[in-house]
Motif scaffolding. Structure first.
Motif, short mmCIF file in Angstrom:
data_model
loop_
_atom_site.label_atom_id
_atom_site.label_comp_id
_atom_site.label_asym_id
_atom_site.label_seq_id
_atom_site.Cartn_x
_atom_site.Cartn_y
_atom_site.Cartn_z
N LEU A 1 90.56 19.88 51.69
CA LEU A 1 90.98 18.85 50.74
C LEU A 1 91.35 17.53 51.43
O LEU A 1 90.90 16.46 51.03
N LEU A 2 92.15 17.60 52.46
CA LEU A 2 92.62 16.37 53.11
C LEU A 2 91.50 15.55 53.74
O LEU A 2 91.44 14.34 53.52
N PRO A 3 90.59 16.14 54.51
CA PRO A 3 89.51 15.31 55.07
C PRO A 3 88.60 14.69 54.01
O PRO A 3 88.18 13.54 54.14
N THR B 1 93.49 16.68 42.45
CA THR B 1 93.80 17.35 43.71
C THR B 1 95.29 17.45 43.96
O THR B 1 95.72 18.15 44.87
N GLY B 2 96.08 16.73 43.19
CA GLY B 2 97.53 16.78 43.35
C GLY B 2 98.05 15.72 44.31
O GLY B 2 97.32 14.85 44.77
N GLY B 3 99.31 15.84 44.63
CA GLY B 3 99.98 14.86 45.47
C GLY B 3 99.40 14.74 46.86
O GLY B 3 99.25 13.63 47.40
N ILE B 4 99.04 15.85 47.46
CA ILE B 4 98.49 15.82 48.82
C ILE B 4 97.15 15.07 48.83
O ILE B 4 96.89 14.28 49.72
N GLY B 5 96.33 15.33 47.84
CA GLY B 5 95.03 14.66 47.76
C GLY B 5 95.18 13.16 47.52
O GLY B 5 94.44 12.36 48.09
N ILE B 6 96.12 12.79 46.68
CA ILE B 6 96.35 11.37 46.40
C ILE B 6 96.87 10.67 47.66
O ILE B 6 96.45 9.55 47.97
N THR C 1 94.00 10.21 49.98
CA THR C 1 93.17 9.10 49.52
C THR C 1 93.81 7.77 49.85
O THR C 1 93.14 6.84 50.31
N LEU C 2 95.11 7.66 49.64
CA LEU C 2 95.82 6.43 49.98
C LEU C 2 95.74 6.13 51.47
O LEU C 2 95.52 4.98 51.88
N ALA C 3 95.90 7.16 52.29
CA ALA C 3 95.78 6.96 53.74
C ALA C 3 94.37 6.49 54.10
O ALA C 3 94.19 5.64 54.97
N GLY C 4 93.36 7.02 53.42
CA GLY C 4 92.00 6.58 53.65
C GLY C 4 91.79 5.13 53.23
O GLY C 4 91.09 4.38 53.91
N VAL C 5 92.38 4.73 52.11
CA VAL C 5 92.27 3.33 51.67
C VAL C 5 92.89 2.40 52.71
O VAL C 5 92.32 1.36 53.05
N ILE C 6 94.03 2.78 53.24
CA ILE C 6 94.68 1.96 54.27
C ILE C 6 93.84 1.92 55.53
O ILE C 6 93.70 0.86 56.17
N ALA C 7 93.22 3.04 55.89
CA ALA C 7 92.33 3.06 57.06
C ALA C 7 91.10 2.18 56.82
O ALA C 7 90.66 1.47 57.73
N GLY C 8 90.57 2.20 55.60
CA GLY C 8 89.44 1.33 55.27
C GLY C 8 89.82 -0.14 55.35
O GLY C 8 89.04 -0.98 55.80
N ARG C 9 91.03 -0.44 54.93
CA ARG C 9 91.53 -1.81 55.03
C ARG C 9 91.60 -2.25 56.49
O ARG C 9 91.19 -3.35 56.85
N GLU C 10 92.14 -1.38 57.32
CA GLU C 10 92.23 -1.70 58.75
C GLU C 10 90.86 -1.91 59.36
O GLU C 10 90.67 -2.79 60.20
#
Length: 96
Positions: free
Chosen positions: A12-14, A68-73, A76-85
């Motif tokens: 789920l996380l990846p 996916t619940g809180g962990i999935g969200i 996803t948020l961590a991925g959005v921040i990584a995409g921003r970087e």
């Protein structure tokens, strides 16, 4: 089809992180294009349409992550921040 609640967390996380990374890269690249259009003085209707499309895509991406619940969200948020970087480092050549 398996329900997202039963997916193992190691799968789920990846998936959420990569999806969020793509989502963040698309969002912030379109933000960059919108800012360039504003600076160049292009049609305001195009700028507004691009802004709405950007927000709709971001909202849809997070809506997909909701089951996916809180962990999935959070993934996803961590991925959005990584995409921003990624977009920021590519635009200005910033090195860590």
């Amino acid at each position: 089809m398996m329900h997202p609640d039963t997916w193992p967390i190691l799968l789920l996380l990846p998936v959420c992180f990569i999806g969020g990374g793509v989502l963040g890269a698309v969002y912030f690249r379109s933000l960059q294009l919108t800012a360039d259009l504003i600076v160049k003085g292009h049609k305001p209707a195009l700028v507004i349409a691009l802004a709405f499309a950007r927000l709709i895509v971001l909202a849809a991406g997070f809506a997909i992550a909701i089951p996916t619940g809180g962990i999935g969200i959070l993934g996803t948020l961590a991925g959005v921040i990584a995409g921003r970087e990624l977009i920021i480092r590519r635009k200005w050549g910033v090195r860590a």
